[in-house]
Design an enzyme around this catalytic site. Structure first.
Site, PDB file in Angstrom:
ATOM      1  CE  LYS A 129      -1.299   5.384  -2.494  1.00 22.96           C
ATOM      2  NZ  LYS A 129      -0.576   4.263  -3.148  1.00 22.96           N
ATOM      3  CB  SER A 140      -3.272   1.562  -2.873  1.00 25.83           C
ATOM      4  OG  SER A 140      -1.909   1.970  -2.966  1.00 25.83           O
ATOM      5  CB  SER A 144      -0.143   1.072  -5.756  1.00 26.83           C
ATOM      6  OG  SER A 144      -0.496  -0.022  -4.946  1.00 26.83           O
TER       7      SER A 144
END
Length: 485
Positions: A83, A164, A188
């Protein structure tokens, strides 16, 4: 190449590498081709934000090392995406999806990245994400960032990606990498894991180091593995373990962690397990079709020997409301992170980022930055606000002691079972672990999963349950990448 990359697992890849049927360099190139064909062309999934310029050199060097010295272990030569809020001390940026940080280099690896490199993993690139972990503004779609654009759900274009860690989940779902690393503050990992039909492990806060990760909340953040199988997720988890003295949360794991979590991969792990279902509150947003999928998954668990306590309601569920904890912690945590980037860093404070966005509104403010502004002017940066202190104490009381702890004790439970990621808020505020597992698809093709949750450092139990469910029913299917519904 005769090797089938789609849905290939780490053990399958390692077997091919050891047999000389495949090299890590060839593997990386195969992922490149899929990314080129489907992520950047074709359906334009848009999950991969950046490719490591040295990925092929690293892969080839690991191939040479395998030939001369042998394999380092299960992650040797395995391509991993990170990420975009996880630091890498290489030629890649770490931006959290923000154009304000598009030219920001971390200078050194995050602790978990160091562990991955030691294990022989190939850090192939960075995954797109919801900008600033969905803490930039209200109304921003999950999976959107000003730097990377919008990530699409490969199963159904009208279905959100979740966030996210959108790019991390979607890249795994589409077989653009073998495994990926996401981060979670409140859903997330679990949310995009559910909507991407993959495995997402949100560990106990304190199991994995957070050093070198662009933060959101000092009390709730954690990294976690994302994979297509439970075994692969656990192998990735193993590779990131290690004692980081710079992360105070890791002091809570003494005597409570294991060197190898694969020993808990038990195909009969549901036999005799006591699993509680908090029906009250957590099922109100389910459609009839989703409810049917959830109930079918419960029936499967019963068939595998689980004792289901239904309902096992969390009495505080309806008392858990808005909390200012993350809003107050973000400014302090982000400013501390930015201060450690070195004198050449483009941004030094949250205020600098807000000013940059104001100066480039067309590029950066498609959805605004209301939350960033709230964080800047609500928080003193010292976390002395009375509301913050009261909310932090209330969160622990309602989510832990009188919430999950009380419910599990009352019913003598091994785990709680939530539909999709609907339990993410209570478990995240408690700092407790969860694993999301695919359980089916709606008539429109949208993925739907179930989440096993438990108390701190009960990852062994959750791994047993998730693995047993997965292995006996094997629900997951890859997206076609040919057309959207």
């Amino acid at each position: 190449m005769s090797f089938e990359i789609v849905e290939a697992t780490i053990p399958e890849i390692q077997a091919a590498l050891e047999a000389g049927e495949l090299t890590s360099k060839q593997l990386v190139l195969m992922y490149y081709e899929r990314i080129a064909d489907h992520d950047k062309n074709g359906l334009t999934i848009n999950s991969v934000l950046e490719i490591n310029p040295d990925a092929l050199f690293i892969a080839e060097s690991l191939d040479v090392e395998r030939t001369i010295k042998g394999s380092r272990g299960p992650l040797h030569g395995i391509p991993v995406l990170l990420k975009d809020n996880i630091n890498t001390g290489d030629k890649m940026h770490t931006s959290a999806g923000s154009l304000a940080l598009a030219n920001s280099f971390a200078g050194e690896d995050a602790f978990i990245v160091t562990k991955l490199r030691e294990a022989g993993a190939i850090i192939m690139g960075k995954a797109n994400m919801t900008e600033f972990a969905n803490f930039m503004t209200t109304g921003m779609p999950s999976g959107y960032s000003s730097r990377g654009g919008q990530v699409l759900n490969p199963y159904n274009i009208s279905t959100p990606t979740g966030g996210s860690s959108a790019g991390s989940a979607v890249a795994v779902a589409c077989n653009f990498c073998t495994v990926s690393v996401g981060t979670e503050t409140s859903g997330s990992i679990l949310n995009p894991g559910n909507l991407g039909s993959i495995i997402g492990i949100k560990p106990t806060v304190g199991l994995l180091s957070r050093s070198g990760i662009l933060p959101l909340s000092n009390t709730q953040d954690t990294a976690g593995p994302m994979a297509r199988t439970v075994r692969d997720a656990v192998l990735l988890l193993n590779a990131m373990l290690g004692n980081d003295t710079q992360d105070a949360a890791m002091g809570t794991n003494i005597g409570r962690i294991h060197k190898d979590y694969t020993v808990f991969l038990d195909q009969n792990g549901l036999q005799g397990a006591r699993i509680g279902i908090p029906r009250d509150y957590y099922f109100e947003e389910l459609t009839e079709e989703q409810l049917a999928l959830f109930n079918a998954s419960v029936d499967r668990m019963k068939e595998l020997g689980a004792t289901i306590i239904d309902p096992a309601d969390i009495k505080t569920a309806r008392e858990i409301s808005y909390s200012s904890v993350v809003l107050n912690e973000f400014k302090t945590a982000l400013n501390a992170y930015l201060s450690r980037l070195g004198p050449g860093a483009p941004m030094r404070t949250l205020k600098d980022i807000i000013d940059f966005n104001h100066a480039h509104p067309v590029e950066t403010l498609r959805y605004g930055q209301a939350t960033l502004i709230d964080a800047e002017y609500t928080s003193s940066g010292t976390q002395t606000e009375p509301k913050y202190l009261l909310h932090r104490a209330t969160d622990l009381k309602l989510c832990k002691e009188e919430g999950i702890d009380a419910t599990m004790k009352e019913h003598n439970l091994d785990a709680l079972l939530f539909p999709a990621d609907f339990g993410a808020r209570i478990t995240s505020r408690a700092g407790y672990p969860s694993i999301v597992v695919p359980s089916g698809y709606t008539s429109a093709g949208a993925p739907f999963g179930v989440t096993f949750s438990a108390k701190a450092y009960q990852e062994p139990t959750l791994i047993k349950l998730a693995y047993a469910y997965e292995q006996n029913y094997k629900v997951r299917k890859a997206p076609s990448l040919k057309s959207f519904i």
